[in-house]
Design an enzyme around this catalytic site. Structure first.
Site, PDB file in Angstrom:
ATOM      1  N   GLU A   4     -20.649  -6.667  -0.036  1.00 46.91           N
ATOM      2  CA  GLU A   4     -22.002  -7.220  -0.160  1.00 46.91           C
ATOM      3  C   GLU A   4     -22.816  -7.200   1.134  1.00 46.91           C
ATOM      4  O   GLU A   4     -23.251  -8.255   1.619  1.00 46.91           O
ATOM      5  CB  GLU A   4     -21.918  -8.633  -0.756  1.00 46.91           C
ATOM      6  N   ASN A  40     -18.307  -2.482  -1.378  1.00 46.16           N
ATOM      7  CA  ASN A  40     -18.455  -3.089  -2.705  1.00 46.16           C
ATOM      8  C   ASN A  40     -19.744  -3.918  -2.725  1.00 46.16           C
ATOM      9  O   ASN A  40     -20.037  -4.640  -1.776  1.00 46.16           O
ATOM     10  CB  ASN A  40     -17.218  -3.992  -2.897  1.00 46.16           C
ATOM     11  N   GLU A  66     -16.175  -5.450 -10.730  1.00 46.25           N
ATOM     12  CA  GLU A  66     -16.181  -6.895 -11.036  1.00 46.25           C
ATOM     13  C   GLU A  66     -16.934  -7.185 -12.323  1.00 46.25           C
ATOM     14  O   GLU A  66     -17.674  -8.170 -12.433  1.00 46.25           O
ATOM     15  CB  GLU A  66     -16.815  -7.685  -9.876  1.00 46.25           C
ATOM     16  N   ASP A  94     -18.690  -8.277 -15.555  1.00 50.14           N
ATOM     17  CA  ASP A  94     -18.844  -9.306 -16.590  1.00 50.14           C
ATOM     18  C   ASP A  94     -20.305  -9.287 -17.038  1.00 50.14           C
ATOM     19  O   ASP A  94     -21.182  -8.800 -16.320  1.00 50.14           O
ATOM     20  CB  ASP A  94     -18.376 -10.717 -16.177  1.00 50.14           C
TER      21      ASP A  94
HETATM   22  O1  9MR Z   1     -14.780 -15.403  -8.422  1.00 49.35           O
HETATM   23  C1  9MR Z   1     -14.563 -15.711  -7.061  1.00 49.35           C
HETATM   24  C2  9MR Z   1     -14.426 -17.214  -6.901  1.00 49.35           C
HETATM   25  O2  9MR Z   1     -13.266 -17.653  -7.569  1.00 49.35           O
HETATM   26  C3  9MR Z   1     -14.358 -17.557  -5.424  1.00 49.35           C
HETATM   27  O3  9MR Z   1     -14.346 -18.967  -5.266  1.00 49.35           O
HETATM   28  C4  9MR Z   1     -15.561 -16.970  -4.692  1.00 49.35           C
HETATM   29  C5  9MR Z   1     -15.500 -17.264  -3.198  1.00 49.35           C
HETATM   30  O4  9MR Z   1     -14.377 -16.674  -2.612  1.00 49.35           O
HETATM   31  O5  9MR Z   1     -15.591 -15.565  -4.891  1.00 49.35           O
HETATM   32  C6  9MR Z   1     -15.717 -15.175  -6.228  1.00 49.35           C
HETATM   33  O6  9MR Z   1     -15.682 -13.765  -6.328  1.00 49.35           O
HETATM   34  C7  9MR Z   1     -16.798 -13.057  -5.812  1.00 49.35           C
HETATM   35  C8  9MR Z   1     -16.274 -11.763  -5.233  1.00 49.35           C
HETATM   36  O7  9MR Z   1     -15.289 -12.023  -4.265  1.00 49.35           O
HETATM   37  C9  9MR Z   1     -17.395 -10.924  -4.662  1.00 49.35           C
HETATM   38  N1  9MR Z   1     -18.437 -10.698  -5.632  1.00 49.35           N
HETATM   39  C10 9MR Z   1     -18.945 -11.888  -6.308  1.00 49.35           C
HETATM   40  C11 9MR Z   1     -17.800 -12.692  -6.904  1.00 49.35           C
HETATM   41  C12 9MR Z   1     -18.349 -13.922  -7.629  1.00 49.35           C
HETATM   42  O8  9MR Z   1     -18.911 -14.801  -6.732  1.00 49.35           O
END
Ligand code: 9MR
Length: 359
Positions: free
Chosen positions: A170, A211, A275, A277
């Site tokens: 990101e 990503n 990722e 959804d």
């Molecule tokens: O789904 C993930 C959540 O459980 C965590 O608390 C959060 C922080 O680490 O990250 C979420 O996953 C993210 C991913 O790592 C990057 N893209 C967005 C996802 C959703 O926030």
């Protein structure tokens, strides 16, 4: 031989998993596409492999693995051929103090993947989120922070070798400008090549990715990512792929996904949906809404299926029971292909149809 049996036989041969006769008898459920018939539930990873993809996979978290009903699905190679740890490999978990590396959570998921023959996606080296305070509360000089990034990426990629890595996560804002993170504010864009070089040094065989979300269709953010890929490639920086996260909204899926993926691939990288959804704004969804969600899943998976160098599709957990959406967007949700009771939704069949749509 019925066509479903032939399908399993072929897919089994591709997967090098037991042949159709060795697989448990397929159960029948009402077909989401035609309620008058019973249909075989085709495993999503079986469908992905039959479409010449490397895998269909899911994110998961250590906290979910004691749920036996969930685990039985997660562990099934016919459903999932790839795992991404949702949290366990992030900086906060892996280097909570400088130079102190803690691999236990990531190891648990890596071992699960290894034991059931699944691909492991490392997630992630450099992100602005999930950072320990020793990183965020220090005022770093550029040379100091360079060393911090190099040490972190080198160590985690070395520990989980030979797989795929989201090295950078990101880097952009939605308007395509650089996200002003701790990394960018101190190192400008140099943190990107230096992290990628450190990862390559740690593992010459890993597939190294950047990503990002909201780059599923063309637009300002995708354009910035393409420019970054071009610049890195020109400069000889090791980069193998772009991860298209695809956190989407029902009924709002971009119409030019395939073209967008092809434009990435034309720059000399592979792509993956990392990722996926597709969430509802308001709950509960109507039947028509669930049908739209099925179509949206089909559209996204179908675009990947149609692009040879789109290597696979990962959902950001497979059940509404563990989805991140309601926690982040209160009132929204039901974004996954399995519902809270671990039952397949129409979206499940959208994924199967998407893979079958390959050219
Ligand atoms: O789904 C993930 C959540 O459980 C965590 O608390 C959060 C922080 O680490 O990250 C979420 O996953 C993210 C991913 O790592 C990057 N893209 C967005 C996802 C959703 O926030």
């Amino acid at each position: 031989m019925p066509s479903w049996a032939l399908f399993y036989l072929l897919a089994g041969a591709i997967l090098q998993v037991p042949s159709a006769s060795a697989l448990p008898p397929p159960h029948t459920v009402p077909n989401a596409r035609d309620v008058n018939e019973n249909a075989v539930v085709v495993g999503l990873n079986v469908a992905a492999r039959a479409a010449d993809k490397l895998y269909f996979g899911t994110a998961t978290d250590n906290s979910e693995l004691n749920d036996t009903q969930y685990f039985a699905l997660l562990d099934d190679i016919r459903l999932f051929g790839q795992l991404t740890p949702r949290k366990g490999m992030k900086w906060l978990e892996t280097e909570p103090e400088r130079g102190v590396f803690t691999f236990a959570q990531g190891d648990q998921i890596a071992e699960l993947a290894r034991r059931s023959g699944k691909v492991l996606r490392g997630h992630n080296c450099v992100w602005y989120n999930s950072l320990p305070t020793w990183v965020t509360n220090t005022t770093w000089t550029a040379p100091e922070l360079t060393e911090v990034v190099q040490e972190h990426c080198f160590n985690i990629v070395k520990h989980w070798q030979g797989q795929i890595w989201d090295v950078i996560n990101e880097p952009f804002n939605d308007d395509g400008t650089w996200r002003e993170t701790l990394w960018y504010n101190t190192l400008n864009t140099t943190y990107i090549p230096l992290a990628l070089h450190a990862a390559r040094q740690a593992d010459p065989h890993a597939k190294l990715y950047i990503n990002e979300y909201n780059i599923t269709g063309t637009g300002a953010k995708a354009t910035s990512m393409k420019k970054l890929v071009r610049d890195l490639k020109r400069a000889g920086v090791p980069l193998d792929g772009v991860g298209v996260q695809a956190h989407e909204i029902v009924g709002e899926v971009p119409s030019d996904i395939q073209r967008n993926l092809e434009e990435f691939v034309a720059l000399g990288v592979e792509v993956a949906i990392t990722e996926l959804d597709v969430r509802f704004f308001t709950l509960p969804p109507t039947e028509a809404g669930l049908e739209q969600q099925r179509k949206d899943y089909e559209t996204i998976v179908g675009a990947c299926a149609a692009v040879e160098k789109c290597v696979g599709v990962t959902v950001w957990d497979f059940t509404d029971k563990y989805s991140w959406i309601p926690g982040t967007f209160p009132g929204s949700g039901d974004a996954c292909p399995w519902d809270e009771n671990l039952k397949e939704k129409p979206a499940y069949y959208g994924i199967v149809d998407g893979f079958e749509r390959r050219q």
